[in-house]
Every structure is written in C-alpha cells, then in structure tokens.
Design an enzyme around this catalytic site. Structure first.
Site, PDB file in Angstrom:
ATOM      1  N   ASP A 551       7.646   0.993   4.883  1.00  0.00           N
ATOM      2  CA  ASP A 551       7.461   1.726   6.182  1.00  0.00           C
ATOM      3  C   ASP A 551       7.843   0.543   7.154  1.00  0.00           C
ATOM      4  OD1 ASP A 551       5.160   0.459   5.208  1.00  0.00           O
ATOM      5  OD2 ASP A 551       4.030   1.921   6.130  1.00  0.00           O
TER       6      ASP A 551
HETATM    7  C1  LAN Z   1      -1.055  -4.095   4.006  1.00  0.00           C
HETATM    8  C2  LAN Z   1      -0.910  -4.402   5.417  1.00  0.00           C
HETATM    9  C3  LAN Z   1       0.208  -3.512   5.803  1.00  0.00           C
HETATM   10  C4  LAN Z   1       0.443  -2.181   5.190  1.00  0.00           C
HETATM   11  C5  LAN Z   1       1.392  -1.074   5.693  1.00  0.00           C
HETATM   12  C6  LAN Z   1       2.491  -1.577   6.113  1.00  0.00           C
HETATM   13  C7  LAN Z   1       0.554  -0.762   7.268  1.00  0.00           C
HETATM   14  C8  LAN Z   1       1.111   0.020   4.908  1.00  0.00           C
HETATM   15  O1  LAN Z   1       1.641   1.166   5.483  1.00  0.00           O
HETATM   16  C9  LAN Z   1       1.552  -0.335   3.500  1.00  0.00           C
HETATM   17  C10 LAN Z   1       0.973  -1.325   2.953  1.00  0.00           C
HETATM   18  C11 LAN Z   1       0.740  -2.495   3.585  1.00  0.00           C
HETATM   19  C12 LAN Z   1       1.924  -3.373   3.413  1.00  0.00           C
HETATM   20  C13 LAN Z   1      -0.498  -3.502   3.105  1.00  0.00           C
HETATM   21  C14 LAN Z   1      -0.761  -3.453   1.700  1.00  0.00           C
HETATM   22  C15 LAN Z   1      -2.126  -4.273   1.219  1.00  0.00           C
HETATM   23  C16 LAN Z   1      -2.194  -5.241   2.213  1.00  0.00           C
HETATM   24  C17 LAN Z   1      -1.173  -6.422   1.857  1.00  0.00           C
HETATM   25  C18 LAN Z   1      -2.522  -4.932   3.380  1.00  0.00           C
HETATM   26  C19 LAN Z   1      -3.489  -3.716   3.874  1.00  0.00           C
HETATM   27  C20 LAN Z   1      -2.980  -6.141   4.241  1.00  0.00           C
HETATM   28  C21 LAN Z   1      -3.838  -6.825   2.978  1.00  0.00           C
HETATM   29  C22 LAN Z   1      -3.718  -6.078   1.793  1.00  0.00           C
HETATM   30  C23 LAN Z   1      -3.799  -7.035   0.404  1.00  0.00           C
HETATM   31  C24 LAN Z   1      -3.757  -6.125  -0.712  1.00  0.00           C
HETATM   32  C25 LAN Z   1      -5.051  -7.850   0.706  1.00  0.00           C
HETATM   33  C26 LAN Z   1      -5.218  -8.530  -0.429  1.00  0.00           C
HETATM   34  C27 LAN Z   1      -6.143  -7.576  -1.370  1.00  0.00           C
HETATM   35  C28 LAN Z   1      -5.695  -7.639  -2.810  1.00  0.00           C
HETATM   36  C29 LAN Z   1      -6.641  -6.325  -3.502  1.00  0.00           C
HETATM   37  C30 LAN Z   1      -4.952  -8.082  -3.756  1.00  0.00           C
END
Ligand code: LAN
Length: 822
Positions: A551
């Site tokens: 996205d």
């Molecule tokens: C995010 C942040 C952005 C988010 C969006 C773009 C909003 C979404 O539409 C797709 C997934 C994504 C990229 C996403 C995936 C998981 C993340 C990276 C996070 C929520 C920010 C932090 C999280 C990450 C997994 C944190 C680390 C924790 C673990 C369990 C490894």
C-alpha cells in the site's frame, strides 16, 4: 477540577492515552533559519556533536554505580559546564507532572535536559535527534517549528480567522501543517506505542558497551516514567495496555541499565507489580530471550530457536522464507544468538537484576521448568499443541542427541550470511528496530567490539529514536515519512486546493521527496535472501530501509500521478518510473485475489500454530488485508485513467479479485476488520472506497449499504465516532471510553461520502465535530492511539489527525460546496 485532572480520570481504563492538556507554551521564537543558514548550522552542529558525545560519555556512570540491590545511589549525572542553568526557561510539563501516582520526591535527583536544545536532523528523509550541549551550536542551529511541535512546545502561531466553511478549516489546517514540513519535503512524526522496542535498543547498547550519553538516559527515563501505568507502575505491551510481564520486566531492566536506582519509589512500585504477576520467569519468549542475552535469566528458560530451520529446503511448507517478513527476520538473528547461547559480560547491575526481577531466589529458579510458564496477561496467543510438541522434541531429543556440530556450524554460517545480506540491503537500518537491535548483537558476537558492522549498527539504531514532550522513545520503524507525505498530498488534492498557488511550494517539495525516495533498483541477490521485486516502489519510511510495502507503493504512485497531472507541477517521474511502480504493484496479488503487505502470501494460515511469540496474533504469514488491497485497486484505477493500455488485463484481474475479497470479508454486522489501524472504522473506510472505485455505492450495492448502516449505527450523540483498540484484540466493535475521536470521525465521514450516503445530516454532524475540535491556530490535538499491528499491539500515527481530517473536510467541501456546517 482542572483539565489535566479530568483528562487523567477520563482515561482511567486507558491510562497512557496522551493528552495535550499538559502542553505548555514557551515564548514564540523568531524563525532565524533560511535554507542556507540551516545548512550551515547543520554542518557546524555535526562538527560539534562529537564534543557533546564525549562529554556525555564521561558524564555517564557505568553499572558500577549500582552495587547492591537497594543501594541508595541514584542516577547522578555530573553537570558539565554549568548545565544546571540550561533548563528550559519555561517549565515544560510532562505527563508525569500531572500524574500523582508517579510523581516522586526523588524527581529532582534526575537531571533535566533543556528541551530547547533538542533538534531533529533531516538528511534526505533520515531523521535523527541531536542534543546540542554547546551554546554556539544551539544558536547556529535554531529549533524548527517541526522540532517544537514534536517536543510539545508552542509554535507561537497566530490565531487564524474562524472557519466559516469546511474548506476554510482545511486552509487553516494546512497553514499549520505546512509549518511541520521538513526540509526534504516530507512530514516526520513520533511513531511510538509499542513498549518492547526501546528495550531492544538499550540492550544492544549495553551488551556492545556503547556509551549512553546522559541526555539520552535522562529522556529515556522520563519517557518510561511518563508511560508507567498510573495505578500499578508497570508497563504494558503498548502505551494504552495493562501492565504485563513483557513490558514491566524489560522496561524495568532498561531503567536499571541506564543507571536508575532500584530504590526509587517508581522502581519499587514497578517491581511490586512485576512480582505480583509472578516475576520475569513468566515472561513471553522474547522477554526470556533478551534477559538470557543479558545473563539475567539462564538460556534453559528459552524455548528453542534453532538456526537449523534455515537449512530446510524451500519446498518444505514451514521453511522460514514463507513466514511473514517481520517474523522471519526476528527469528533469523534470534536463532544465531540462541545457538551460541551468548551472554554479555556479568556486571554488578546484572547481578542486582537477578535479585530484583524474580519472586524466588535466583539460585533456586528452575529454568527448564519455567520455559512454558507465561503470565495470563501476556499470553494473547497461547502456544499450540503442535508448537509445544515441537519444542519438547527439540529440547529432549534434537538438542541433546541429534544436533551435530557440523549441522550447527552450517546453520550458523547460513544465518550469519542472511544477516549480512539484510544489513547490506538496508545499510544497517534493517527492516525495523526489533531485528536491527538483534542484528547488532549478532555482529558483536561474530565480529567483536569496534568492528565496522557493530559501529554502523549503533549509528543506525539512532534512526528509530525519537524525542517527544515526555522523553525519548523508540519508533516502530525508522519513521513514517513516505506514508504520511503521500496522505498529505492526497488530502490537498481531495480538497481541490492543489492548483491554489498558496500550496504549490509545499506540494512541489512533497513531490520532490517522493521522487527522491522511490526505490530504483531491486536488492542485490534478491532471490538468495528471499526478497521480492522492489524496483519503482516506495517503502513506508525511506529509501534506505528499502522494503517495498504494497500500500505504500500504491499511495506513493497515486500521489505522484495526481500531482503530476495537475497544472503547475513539474514532471519529476517519467512514464517509465510510473510503470516500474505499477509493475511492482502487480506482483502483490495472491492466488485468492487480494493483496498482502510486504510480499504475496507464501504459507498457509495453519502456520499460526507455530507462532511462538505469544503476545501477538496473526504473525506467522502474510494475510490479505482490506487496507492494502483497496490501496492497490484505487491506485490502479487512477493509473488506468491516464494509461489505459498498460497491462490492462492484469489490472482488470486484480480489481476483480480484490472486489470479491472485499465482499467475502465483510462481517455480518456490515463492517470490515482493520489490521493496521483501529479498527472496523478504518477498514470500513477502505472497503467502501474499493466498492466506490467500481461504482458500487449505497444506492446500488447491498455491501456498500450495509457498510454505511454499520457506521451510521455507531455514530455518537455528538456526531463523532470513537473506537477502542479493544476492537482489534477482541474482533468486535468496542467504543473508546474517552468519547469521540477526530481521526475516527474523519474515517467514517470519508467512508460515507465515498459510498454516496444519501443523507447529509449524519455527515454534517461528523464534519461539525471535526471543525469544533480544530484549534484557533489550525491544529488538531492528539487523542487516543490510532494504529495497530498483529491484533494486540497499538502504534501512534500522529499525522493522521491532520491528513484524514483535512481529507474528510475537503471531500465534504467538494461534494457540498454550499454547505456552511457551523
Ligand atoms: C507497519 C507500519 C505500516 C503498515 C501499513 C503500511 C500501514 C500497512 O498498511 C501495511 C503494514 C505496515 C507496513 C506495518 C507492518 C508491521 C510494522 C512494521 C508496522 C505496524 C510498524 C511496526 C510493525 C513491526 C512488525 C513492529 C515490530 C514487531 C514485530 C512483531 C516484529
């Protein structure tokens, strides 16, 4: 009762919801910086920074200052060069100041940093925070409006004319938001929420013996104090959650490692909570892992993380390349350290922690027997019988009898190579701070102190640190730059203001940022390290991190196409670069039709049975997401309007697939479950956008009608919407006790307008709430947390209160140009 107290009471169930009630104003500062001046100041500051660091290094005591369990020594940082005079002229109230339960008479022992000396440096979208100890450096590099805003300081913005119409409110919002744009053209923000990220960074610093400057230690302490649960003093999985063993054991350890005394009242309180929960032996897998690295636990308490799994051939259904990218990257570095059973040097503070974190005497703890012991509050996703059986086999058969040295060596070598590839592909920024901290430890074990890999990792960990009004925190990623910038552009477009010369410089800069941040090459040896195509993509944060997200590509390319087709904007990306983005976007479709986040799904949902993290749900593989799928088809629809002949059939196929997915994933109540923000309100907005993109609206689609009815039924008396993070955990719509939220109200309004909801009244009431909450300077204040991941962990999106509110107001203004609302 003053507002601060009432805010605290209102959030009793959600104790750490940030309020702006405690923001105080500093005098307006003249904006001294022109572009050149700023550049000059930056280079001087860069020269002077090492001086600050050296002073800091000397000033920080190491763990030897904490010698016994309840020693009276506290964090007494020496005050270099008259630092005592350097406090901010106006007292900055922090959350802890309004929180009697964590107010401590010992507070004055803690040295304050001078809030006016913090600066966020923007180097082409890499954002790092710097503390200017030197007066000259501080004068040469003035605080920007964005810095002040991040730090909760007053920008001294004048009151704007009271909006008469929604479009006036957008203009006021933009007037404020424009001030927050960073020099490279993007918007920055804190990206906090999860409470398990800073522990990884501090542990990585500690085990690699990286000095922690006093100002960082101070602000980490401030932040953790502000975020401690006001009732029991512990910490949760995220800032709004109840205290858990995970949050409390790790953050307590952080505080001890940065020099906080065990005897401080807030530490005693946190420890009591940890003990009530059963002590650190009841932590989840990740807590047990980190505490074993530190030598506070013994490795026997950690369920196996065998690197041998990485030797499985690719066709094996559970091979790690099939896992969700975050899980496999964490598992990767964790497996190396687990295999080595590596533990950092034993110090006094480590010995003290062994006495503090457990209920029973450390020497008598049954480490093996506590492997599967986990506190109920931490056990969001209990281990399956399959995983328990696998663990039993690994512990009792594989490890003692079958794990031959040659296999171990081969596995460690392969894992080590994959760690290097991850580091190289991201210039050590890594996927997120979780695996960045763990990779740092791997490099330290393997390459030793002073090695380039360790030094570069330590530099790069800075990219995820942030400073806000409460102190220093660790962001969920190295920022939200591309994502927020794309939404900012779209908000102005929706309002029809992009052609207004007033906003052209701001948007041209934003376009320049997206131009600069587009990823132009695939990863080196992509297939070897299981990376997908990324040429032409945008990531969530910046180019150096370099992970394409479905996205983010969609919103990036959508924003570029929108702006580049508006008169008055330069064509920064030629057609080929747009096609590159579309080619990458088209790789995201799953066989089932819909789209996931980083990669198409590579494994079945049944793999959740191997979810060992316990604290998160839906973590093992990629799923299909309403949000990501919608972003893809709305971007492709726009693209096809401009280039109708490009890959037409594939675009048609992906649209059909996504629509079928949207329809089959609607809940019986009419809403959709959101995976990346809270929750049904967010995803219902996307789903209705998807339907609208093919002309399905309230009048002609039963799906759209049910979706609208779902939202309308949840509108509150005051015209707003208010959803709690509990919805994500429980999978059912739950209201937030603090009342209507502007961000959720904006999502609901956008959804209803997109679906062409026939009755203007509920929409108007939502718009009125958004306008009423706007401050006289055009700003909206922070309310409850907006985002989520893996069902259980919340994360902040502070710029949503600008981008989505302005988008909602703008869409309303476009559709009902003569409505005044107020
Ligand atoms: C995010 C942040 C952005 C988010 C969006 C773009 C909003 C979404 O539409 C797709 C997934 C994504 C990229 C996403 C995936 C998981 C993340 C990276 C996070 C929520 C920010 C932090 C999280 C990450 C997994 C944190 C680390 C924790 C673990 C369990 C490894």
């Amino acid at each position: 009762m003053n507002f601060c107290c009432s805010a605290v009471l209102a959030f009793k169930d959600y104790p750490h919801t940030p309020t702006t009630a405690n923001r105080t104003c500093l005098e307006a500062r003249p904006d001294v910086g022109g572009r050149n001046k700023l550049r000059q100041a930056l280079s001087i500051a860069r020269l002077l920074l090492p001086i600050g660091l050296a002073t800091a290094t000397e000033a920080v005591d190491d763990d030897t200052m904490v010698t016994t369990r309840y020693s009276a020594s506290a964090l007494h940082f020496d005050l270099p060069n008259g630092a005592a005079n350097r406090k901010s002229a106006s007292p900055r109230k922090r959350k802890s100041d309004v929180n009697p339960s964590i107010e401590s008479s010992k507070r004055q022992k803690m040295r304050e940093t001078d809030i006016t000396r913090w600066r966020c440096l923007d180097e082409k979208g890499r954002l790092t925070w710097h503390y200017l100890e030197n007066d000259e450096a501080a004068a040469e590099w003035p605080q920007s409006d964005a810095d002040k805003w991040y730090l909760g300081l007053d920008l001294g913005m004048p009151e704007l004319p009271k909006p008469e119409k929604p479009l006036d409110a957008v203009r006021n919002g933009l007037t404020f938001f424009e001030k927050l744009q960073l020099p490279s053209g993007e918007w920055g923000c804190e990206y906090g929420g999860p409470m398990f990220l800073m522990p990884g960074v501090v542990f990585a610093w500690y085990v690699t013996k990286t000095p922690i400057p006093w100002y960082k230690a101070t602000e980490i302490k401030n932040y953790l104090r502000a975020r401690a649960n006001p009732d029991d003093g512990g910490w949760g999985l995220h800032i709004e959650g109840e205290s858990t063993v995970f949050g409390t054991s790790l953050n307590y350890t952080v505080l001890r490692l940065i020099g906080v005394d065990a005897d401080e009242p807030f530490m005693i309180k946190a420890r009591a909570t940890l003990h009530k929960l059963g002590g650190a032996v009841r932590g989840p897998h990740w807590a047990k892992f980190w505490l074993s690295v530190l030598g506070v636990c013994k490795w026997d308490i950690v369920n196996p993380v065998p690197p041998e799994v990485w030797l499985l051939p690719d066709w094996v259904p559970i091979a790690p390349w099939r896992w969700w990218i975050h899980m496999r990257q964490v598992f990767l570095s964790m497996s190396y350290t687990w295999s080595k059973k590596w533990t950092c040097e034993e110090t006094d503070v480590i010995r003290a922690l062994r006495q503090e974190l457990f209920v029973e005497p450390w020497e008598s703890i049954d480490w093996v027997g506590n492997r599967n012991n986990i506190a109920e509050i931490d056990n969001y996703h209990p281990k399956s019988w399959l995983l328990n059986t696998a663990n039993w086999f690994l512990v009792n058969i594989w490890n003692p009898y079958l794990r031959a040295e040659a296999i171990v060596e081969k596995a460690e070598a392969w894992v080590s190579k994959l760690v290097d590839m991850e580091d190289e592909n991201t210039d050590f920024a890594d996927l997120a701070p979780v695996n960045a901290a763990m990779n740092t430890v791997v490099c330290y074990i393997r390459d030793g102190p002073g090695s380039y890999t360790v030094r570069r990792h330590v530099e790069r960990l800075e990219d995820a640190l942030w400073v806000n009004k409460d102190g220093m925190l660790c962001n969920g990623t190295n920022g939200v730059q591309n994502w927020d910038t794309a939404f900012a552009i779209q908000a102005v477009m929706e309002a029809g203001l992009a052609e207004d010369p007033r906003w052209r410089p701001m948007l041209t800069k934003a376009l320049g940022f997206l131009d600069d941040q587009q990823i132009r090459e695939d990863c080196k040896d992509a297939e070897v390290c299981y990376r997908s195509r990324r040429k032409g993509a945008w990531g969530f944060s910046n180019k150096v991190q370099g992970y394409a997200v479905c996205d983010c590509v969609a919103e990036g390319v959508r924003s570029v196409i929108l702006l580049q087709s508006t008169p008055g904007y330069p064509k920064r990306l030629d057609d080929q670069r747009i096609f590159d983005a579309i080619d990458t976007l088209l790789t995201y479709q799953n066989s089932s039709g819909a789209c996931s986040s980083y990669e198409p799904t590579r494994g079945g949902e049944w793999m959740e049975a191997l979810n060992a993290a316990e604290v998160f749900g839906k973590i093992m593989v990629e799923y299909e997401y309403v949000e990501c799928s919608t972003a893809v088809i709305t971007a492709l629809s726009l693209f096809s309007q401009h280039w109708p002949d490009y890959r037409t059939d594939e675009i048609k196929r992906i649209k059909t697939g996504v629509l079928a997915f949207i329809k089959r994933s609607q809940y019986p109540h009419g809403g959709w479950y959101g995976s990346w923000a809270i929750c049904f309100t967010y995803a219902t907005m996307f789903a209705l956008e998807s339907l609208a993109s093919v002309g399905e609206t309230y009048e002609n689609s039963s799906y759209a009608k049910k979706g609208c009815d779902f939202l309308i039924a949840r509108q509150r008396e005051d015209g707003g919407w208010s959803e709690s993070y509990r919805s994500c955990e429980r999978d059912e719509y739950t209201e937030h006790p603090s009342g209507s939220q502007v961000v959720m109200t904006a999502w609901a309004v956008i959804a209803l307008i997109r679906a062409d909801y026939p009755d203007i009244e509920p929409i108007k009431r939502g718009i009125k709430l958004i306008m009423d909450r706007q401050q006289p300077n055009g700003e909206w204040l922070q309310e409850a947390i907006e985002g989520v991941f893996n069902k259980s962990c919340m994360i902040s999106y502070p710029n949503y209160k600008f981008t989505f509110t302005m988008k909602a107001l703008g869409m309303f203004a476009k559709k009902y140009p003569n409505e005044t609302v107020v």
